[in-house]
Each structure stands twice: as C-alpha cells, then as structure tokens.
Design an enzyme around this catalytic site. Structure first.
Site, mmCIF file in Angstrom:
data_model
loop_
_atom_site.group_PDB
_atom_site.id
_atom_site.type_symbol
_atom_site.label_atom_id
_atom_site.label_comp_id
_atom_site.label_asym_id
_atom_site.label_seq_id
_atom_site.Cartn_x
_atom_site.Cartn_y
_atom_site.Cartn_z
ATOM 1 N N ARG A 1 0.852 -1.184 0.000
ATOM 2 C CA ARG A 1 0.000 0.000 0.000
ATOM 3 C C ARG A 1 0.890 1.237 0.000
ATOM 4 N NH1 ARG A 1 -2.026 -3.554 3.992
ATOM 5 N NH2 ARG A 1 -4.115 -4.386 3.508
ATOM 6 N N LYS B 1 -2.287 -2.022 7.887
ATOM 7 C CA LYS B 1 -3.729 -1.926 8.078
ATOM 8 C C LYS B 1 -4.186 -2.978 9.077
ATOM 9 C CE LYS B 1 -7.977 -1.627 5.349
ATOM 10 N NZ LYS B 1 -8.548 -1.729 3.988
ATOM 11 N N HIS C 1 -2.679 2.543 -6.053
ATOM 12 C CA HIS C 1 -3.090 1.252 -5.490
ATOM 13 C C HIS C 1 -3.208 0.192 -6.578
ATOM 14 C CE1 HIS C 1 -4.335 -0.722 -1.808
ATOM 15 N NE2 HIS C 1 -5.315 -1.322 -2.446
ATOM 16 N N ARG D 1 -0.520 -2.446 -6.522
ATOM 17 C CA ARG D 1 -0.773 -3.566 -5.600
ATOM 18 C C ARG D 1 -1.709 -4.576 -6.244
ATOM 19 N NH1 ARG D 1 -1.092 -4.963 -0.008
ATOM 20 N NH2 ARG D 1 -3.173 -5.530 0.704
ATOM 21 N N HIS E 1 -4.065 -9.657 3.808
ATOM 22 C CA HIS E 1 -5.520 -9.706 3.914
ATOM 23 C C HIS E 1 -5.935 -10.563 5.112
ATOM 24 C CE1 HIS E 1 -6.112 -8.784 -0.663
ATOM 25 N NE2 HIS E 1 -5.928 -7.690 0.059
ATOM 26 N N TYR F 1 -9.227 -11.257 -7.021
ATOM 27 C CA TYR F 1 -8.277 -11.274 -8.136
ATOM 28 C C TYR F 1 -8.509 -12.445 -9.080
ATOM 29 C CZ TYR F 1 -6.010 -7.729 -5.347
ATOM 30 O OH TYR F 1 -5.761 -6.589 -4.637
#
Length: 409
Positions: free
Chosen positions: A256, A281, A348, A351, A374, A383
């Site tokens: 990120r 995050k 972004h 990424r 994640h 994805y």
C-alpha cells in the site's frame, strides 16, 4: 551564521509559530531533536504552538547554528495585547469541562466549532467524548478522522436536536435522507453507520442499538490494474531515481502507498531477503519477499542519495522525515500521464497488478493472501475475477458456431 524567521501562523485552527529558513540539514535536525516541531506541507514551514515554552525551545535549538528574526512575531503579540483580552475570549472561550475532554470554540451563543464543524451546544459534548473513546481504544488516526467526520455530518443536520435522544427509527430516516437526498454511495453509508454505531454503543453504552438498522449492500467492484506493458511504460516515464525506487518497491512487493511511505531502513532484511511491514492496516505486522533486483536498485538509490536517508527508506529532502503519502500518489499520477496511460487508476493499482500477475504466473492464492496482508481469503479471491489465466482457455460458443460455418457475415 544562518538566519531563521519566526512568524505568527494560524494552522489547523490554532495559533502557531511558523519557522522559515533556507533548507539546511543541520537546522532541520536541530528542530527535530530539540523542539518536536512538525512540518506543514501546506505552508512549507516547520511550526510549533504559539507559547513561550515553544519559543524557548526554538532559541535553545538554534544556539550556535542560526540567528532568529522574530520581528513579525513580536509585532503580532504586541498588537494582540493592545486589542485586549475581551475579543480573544469571545473567539476562544472553552466549554465547561463536563463531558468535554477536548476544548471547542464558541462561534456564537448557541453554536460551537469542533475540528472545523459548527455544532449546536446541545450536542457539543458528542465529538469530544467520541474522540476520547476512540483514543482509549487505540483506533488508528485514519479511522478516528473518518468516524469524527461522519458523526459531525449528523450533528450538523440535527442542529438543536439532541443526538443522545435519537432512536433507531430516527437514524433509519436519516440514512434514507443520506441515500436519497445526499446521494451517498454504499461505502460512505457504511462508514457513517459505523461511526454512529460506535457512538451509540461504545460511548453511550446502548447495546444492540443497531440490530434493527439494515446496511446497504455493497457493490462488487473488481480491482483495477495495469498490464505488464503499461507498468513498463509507467516506470520508464520516470527519471528521478528516488521516485522510480518508490514505485518499484510498491509493485515488487505489493505494498500500500502508506506502507511504502513508512518503510524504514531497518525493515529491509537483505540476509533473509524479506521486508518487514510494521503495523500495517489493522495494526498487523507481516513479512513480504525482497526481490534481488529490488535490493540492487535500493542499494544503488541509497548510494546516490545526497543526503542519504537516515531512518526512513524514502525521506523528504525538506524535513528528513517520511515522504508524504500524497506526494507519492502525485508521483504516480505524473508518471501515468507521461506514459500516456488513459485508465482511471491510482497508485493502489500497482498492488492490484502485483497480486493479479502473481496469480497468472501460478502462485497459490493463499500465499498471495499472506503477502498482501488480507484478513479474509475472500478479499484476495477478487483477483480470480480479473486474472486472464483461466479465461483465455474458455472458448466462446459463438466461436464454435463460426467454425462450423453455421453463420455468415
């Protein structure tokens, strides 16, 4: 001897001392070490709160380094003194301490301003109490800013109606108003619901207050990405070595933009060929792979940097602190325009591209989940919908009809 100028500065709703000088590494270092001064990207200067203690810290830090020109600051303080304290007290009268952990300012007898929002006195306690609770629960600065902003939108609509007296039925009508009249998107509505839920359940202690309030269904948005040819054009559009190294790092490790900005030199482990991403995050640490090519590029970038970074991998030349996120985003946008890429994507997308390209090369999606940090595999599974690996093997039934010469053109 060098010279610095101190002037009055009104920044982020408070009086400050602005510190101006030609960029000097020694002066930057002294201010950081002795004063806790912060850099304002907007005003292009260092600043401290306007008080005697802060000024004394500046004077101590500049001993033997620079002369202080304080004429503008002295003039401002003299004029302020002449005007008397009456006008000042009307502008900055602090609310009573009850239910108000953080000061607000009067703007008239019925309204106060808190962090830029005009709030009725009946609700003056809401945002300070909410901010205090957020801090005690150690929420991130980003989440705190979002929650306080979303709650302030409700308070401004309520005006003289007490927020504490609202029922779930009232909040339902407000959310319908947000959707129909303000045309808020689903993600924004979720943020607003989260903010209100936090206040009523965490601050006021009303359990299950939001059980009867439905949440809008979020749209399934697929990640936007660049193909490998576009990424090559993007990188080649840059000439600045530091800027290239930033974008290389983002794509090579799937980071990120905030993670790129806060990377420190000590996070690069060239022995184990890993990069430590600290408190990302969700306040979660993780390791990502360090590409041998990226390692060589970073070494080359650091070797050619003057001055060399001392703490962060990418340091601002003005402040010697972490590069601002907004500046890195602007670097990406500039490179995209120079490369002639028309897709509506931001940084972004590097990424997203990293994850999709790994998937297309056969990397197990569980490993990609860990690399991206994640929490839920379902986030990574997005994805699968944009990867062309399986799609290229699917033959359209239209093609079969054409091959059988069952249709003509």
């Amino acid at each position: 001897m060098e010279k610095i100028i101190v002037k009055p500065l009104y920044h982020r709703e408070q009086e400050c001392i602005g510190i101006y000088f030609e960029n000097q590494t020694k002066i930057n270092g002294a201010l950081r070490k002795h004063t806790n001064a912060r850099w304002s990207q907007t005003n292009k200067c260092w600043y401290l709160p306007l008080n005697k203690e802060a000024y004394n810290k500046i004077a101590f830090a500049m001993r033997g380094l620079a002369e202080i020109d304080n004429a503008a600051l002295r003039q401002y303080l003299l004029e302020k003194k002449k005007k008397g304290m009456e006008a000042e007290s009307k502008a900055t009268k602090v609310l009573p301490a009850k239910n108000n952990p953080t000061p607000a300012k009067w703007i008239n007898q019925r309204t106060v301003v808190y962090k830029g929002a005009g709030i009725s006195l009946v609700n003056a306690h809401v945002l300070p109490a909410m901010e205090q609770r957020l801090k005690l629960k150690a929420y991130s600065r980003s989440t705190m800013k979002t929650y306080l902003n979303e709650m302030s939108q409700l308070l401004q609509v309520l005006k003289d109606i007490s927020a504490d007296e609202l029922t779930p039925a009232h909040l339902k009508r407000y959310l319908v108003y947000c959707y129909e009249k303000l045309h808020l998107k689903e993600n924004t509505l979720h943020s607003r619901i989260n903010a209100m839920k936090f206040y009523y359940e965490q601050v006021l202690g009303r359990e299950k207050f939001f059980w009867d309030i439905p949440r809008p269904k979020k749209p399934l948005l697929l990640p936007r990405l660049l193909n490998e040819t576009e990424i090559a054009k993007l990188f080649n559009a840059l000439t600045n070595k530091k800027h290239k190294a930033m974008l290389f790092t983002a794509y090579s490790s799937g980071l990120r933009v905030s993670e790129v900005a806060t990377l420190k030199l000590k996070d690069i482990d060239s022995q184990r060929m890993q990069i430590l991403i600290s408190r990302a995050k969700g306040k979660k640490d993780r390791y990502v792979n360090l590409s041998p090519v990226l390692l060589d590029i970073l070494r080359n970038y650091i070797k050619g940097s003057k001055p060399r970074p001392t703490e962060y991998l990418f340091e601002s030349d003005q402040t010697n602190t972490a590069y601002p996120v907004r500046t890195i985003q602007q670097i990406f946008s500039t490179a995209k325009d120079k490369a002639g890429i028309k897709k509506d994507v931001g940084i972004h997308s590097l990424r997203h591209s990293f994850a999709t390209h790994l998937l297309e090369k056969g990397t197990d999606i569980r490993y990609i989940k860990d690399l991206l940090g994640h929490f839920d595999i379902r986030t990574t599974e997005r994805y699968l919908h944009v990867s062309k690996k399986q799609l290229v093997n699917i033959v359209s039934p239209f093609d079969d009809l054409w091959k059988k010469e069952a249709i003509d053109w």
